[in-house]
Enzyme design. Structure first.
Site, PDB file in Angstrom:
ATOM      1  N   SER A 244     -33.576  64.733  44.526  1.00  0.00           N
ATOM      2  CA  SER A 244     -33.192  65.470  43.324  1.00  0.00           C
ATOM      3  C   SER A 244     -33.409  64.575  42.114  1.00  0.00           C
ATOM      4  CB  SER A 244     -31.723  65.894  43.423  1.00  0.00           C
ATOM      5  OG  SER A 244     -31.356  66.710  42.334  1.00  0.00           O
ATOM      6  N   SER A 291     -30.495  61.325  45.455  1.00  0.00           N
ATOM      7  CA  SER A 291     -30.775  61.256  44.025  1.00  0.00           C
ATOM      8  C   SER A 291     -32.028  60.431  43.790  1.00  0.00           C
ATOM      9  CB  SER A 291     -29.611  60.608  43.271  1.00  0.00           C
ATOM     10  OG  SER A 291     -29.653  59.192  43.381  1.00  0.00           O
ATOM     11  N   ASP A 292     -32.719  60.705  42.693  1.00  0.00           N
ATOM     12  CA  ASP A 292     -33.749  59.779  42.256  1.00  0.00           C
ATOM     13  C   ASP A 292     -33.047  58.519  41.734  1.00  0.00           C
ATOM     14  OD1 ASP A 292     -36.221  58.690  41.633  1.00  0.00           O
ATOM     15  OD2 ASP A 292     -36.968  60.522  40.694  1.00  0.00           O
ATOM     16  N   ALA A 293     -33.824  57.501  41.412  1.00  0.00           N
ATOM     17  CA  ALA A 293     -33.250  56.214  41.019  1.00  0.00           C
ATOM     18  C   ALA A 293     -32.277  56.402  39.858  1.00  0.00           C
ATOM     19  CB  ALA A 293     -34.361  55.251  40.632  1.00  0.00           C
ATOM     20  N   THR A 294     -31.047  55.945  40.049  1.00  0.00           N
ATOM     21  CA  THR A 294     -29.999  56.184  39.056  1.00  0.00           C
ATOM     22  C   THR A 294     -30.088  55.228  37.874  1.00  0.00           C
ATOM     23  OG1 THR A 294     -28.423  54.725  40.176  1.00  0.00           O
ATOM     24  CG2 THR A 294     -28.461  57.042  40.847  1.00  0.00           C
TER      25      THR A 294
END
Length: 569
Positions: A244, A291-294
């Protein structure tokens, strides 16, 4: 038992969850989860990054007991093997090792080099794509990986977008879907979980979500017919995980909340509506959402860290990717739980899915040698002769002749002996990516009788001393560039020199070893080739085609003319 991780009876006609487990494996998940402290459960949600393969780095990572470690390519097989094996051996709960195993130049130098996704799509051969994905799966497993954050299923329409480009299978949803299905099936058959990205779909906004929250501005009817169809089909086909991204889908949010205002542009990574209602509810995805990289600007510019950390999990993601300060972020997750911004329900679901992914892959049953074999066996599994043969067929098949208006090709020493090369050095955001080097191509041309010299801004090429101007340019898709363009000021060593163009006076050949759209900045150049990556085998295969020893067979996965009639002429 958590209903989101469903154990289905034999013979069921329902869609089988990609995390479906045997009763025995489900008991392992539940026992392991329930034996963990709250702090340890939170740690399981984190995937931390490894870039150096050092003992000190491994010590620091393992001290946090994360659920996973994402390994970026390095250049020393012995060090990579040692670090991966050490991490696996020292983890009390089986750790999962992940990577962005996308091909092109973002790969270990000691593995089989294959084209990036756009190069693979240009081969236009699903059987070959399946063979390449099998190679990726086999060699990745040998190195200890069980999870690849691939394939990219974005639709490449915004030709100025710097991050989708060569990471994409192109602009045609049907081609993307066919390629992604073949890739996921082959990869997961090798025991490596695939991850379709970037939910809810990138490639329409010419901005980069690494820098800013980008927007998928499709209306829902068009989205359903394109991205929706792609993700739904991959879910039906059993993709185990989906990433996401920090990308908004305002049409869906406004359908649900007509007066949404700014919320319409919230990134999917923190959107309950996009993750739980659309992806899980309407599309029926029951796998793990990552998640994509936060650390990316698409999230950090939207929301403060203390709010964002628990919001990632609370709003539907099951694992949390990357952290500049793991101790602080884990503390923020715990604080969010205690303050009610992260519910116990979502923590329970996320940890269950995390452990279920590991159990589905069999990590809890594997010995250390089964996770990552002794080093001599690993060496034997990499760059096998049959793998190299398939890869060479792919790099040759990817080369795409886009335009040859004046029939410049094939070139020969008799007509084009004196070649001036104008090249850019290229850059890459990705850790471990090699420096670009055009030596293989230059040597091959010289061995065939051409005289090759580098561009000298103090002695510009003329018709009297030059038979061919050869531009070697192109940037593989990479974060942080904002936009892509052909930088003549850099190529010609100054803004005044940028105005000087040679193509009407001297035969000129433009070759991109990256993004496929550079003709937009050189519309009057008569000959243009897309090679998609600068791998050494691509360079030597290209020379065979430049001199006419082999045909160009690549089929462009995008409109390399950018929808502009001018570029065709």
């Amino acid at each position: 038992m958590n209903p989101s991780v469903e154990v289905l009876p034999p013979g069921s006609f329902q869609r089988i969850s990609p995390l479906a487990l045997s009763p025995e494996d489900m008991r392992w998940v539940e026992r392991t989860r329930d034996a963990l402290s709250v702090e340890a459960q939170i740690a399981q949600l984190f995937i931390l990054s490894s870039r150096h393969d050092s003992a000190a780095e491994t010590d620091e990572l393992i001290a946090r007991a994360p659920g996973g470690i994402h390994r970026f390519p390095t250049r020393d097989l012995d060090a990579a093997w040692t670090a991966a094996r050490d991490a696996v051996e020292r983890s009390e709960v089986p750790i999962i090792l992940s990577g962005d195993i996308e091909g092109g130049t973002v790969s270990y130098p000691f593995t089989t080099a294959i084209p990036n996704q756009m190069g693979i799509a240009a081969c236009d051969d699903i059987a070959l794509s399946t063979q390449l994905a099998t190679i990726v799966g086999q060699e990745s497993r040998a190195l200890g990986y069980n999870w690849s954050f691939t394939p990219v299923v974005d639709i490449n329409r915004a030709f100025r977008n710097p991050i989708v480009g060569t990471r994409s299978y192109g602009s045609d949803p049907d081609r993307i879907l066919d390629q992604a299905k073949a890739y996921i099936r082959a990869l997961q058959a090798q025991g490596v979980a695939a991850c379709a990205k970037h939910w809810p779909g990138d490639g329409l906004d010419d901005r980069d979500q690494h820098l800013v929250t980008s927007v998928n501005d499709m209306e829902m009817g068009e989205w359903e017919a394109t991205f929706g169809r792609i993700f739904r089909a991959l879910i039906d086909d059993g993709v185990m995980t989906i990433m996401s991204a920090h990308i908004a889908l305002p049409a869906y949010i406004r359908d649900k909340l007509p007066r949404a205002g700014a919320q319409a542009f919230e990134p999917a990574s923190v959107s309950r509506l996009l993750n739980e209602e659309l992806l899980r509810g309407q599309l029926g995805f029951d796998g793990l959402i990552l998640s994509d990289a936060t650390v990316m600007g698409g999230l950090t510019s939207w929301m403060g860290r203390a709010e964002a950390v628990p919001a990632i999990i609370e709003n539907g993601c099951d694992m949390f990717l990357f952290s500049r300060d793991p101790a602080q972020d884990m503390a923020l997750m715990l604080k969010g739980l205690r303050e009610g911004r992260l519910s116990e329900r979502r923590l329970h679901e996320a940890v269950t899915r995390c452990l279920s992914l590991k159990a589905n892959l069999g990590l809890h049953r594997m010995t250390l040698d089964e996770r990552i074999a002794p080093l001599p066996q690993v060496r034997d599994a990499l760059r096998r002769p049959d793998h190299l043969t398939i890869a060479k067929r792919a790099v040759a098949g990817s080369l795409t002749l886009v335009k040859d208006r004046d029939a410049l090709l094939p070139i020969s020493p008799a007509r084009h002996q004196r070649i001036v090369v104008i090249s850019d050095e290229g850059t890459s955001f990705f850790a471990g990516a090699p420096d670009r080097d055009f030596t293989p191509m230059m040597q091959d041309l010289q061995e065939r009788g051409f005289e090759v010299r580098p561009f000298d801004p103090d002695a510009m090429p003329t018709r009297e001393d030059t038979d061919l101007v050869l531009y070697l340019i192109g940037q593989e898709a990479t974060p942080g560039l904002s936009h892509i363009f052909l930088d003549f000021a850099k190529l010609h060593a100054g803004p005044r020199n940028a105005m000087i163009q040679f193509n009407r006076e001297i035969p000129t050949l433009l070759i991109s070893f990256g993004q496929p759209y550079y003709l937009y900045d050189a519309p009057n150049f008569s000959t243009y080739i897309n090679a998609y990556a600068s791998l050494s085998d691509i360079q030597t295969a290209l020379v065979d085609r430049l001199v006419g020893d082999a045909p160009f067979t690549g089929v462009s996965p995008v409109d390399a003319f950018c929808g502009k009639g001018q570029l065709r002429w």
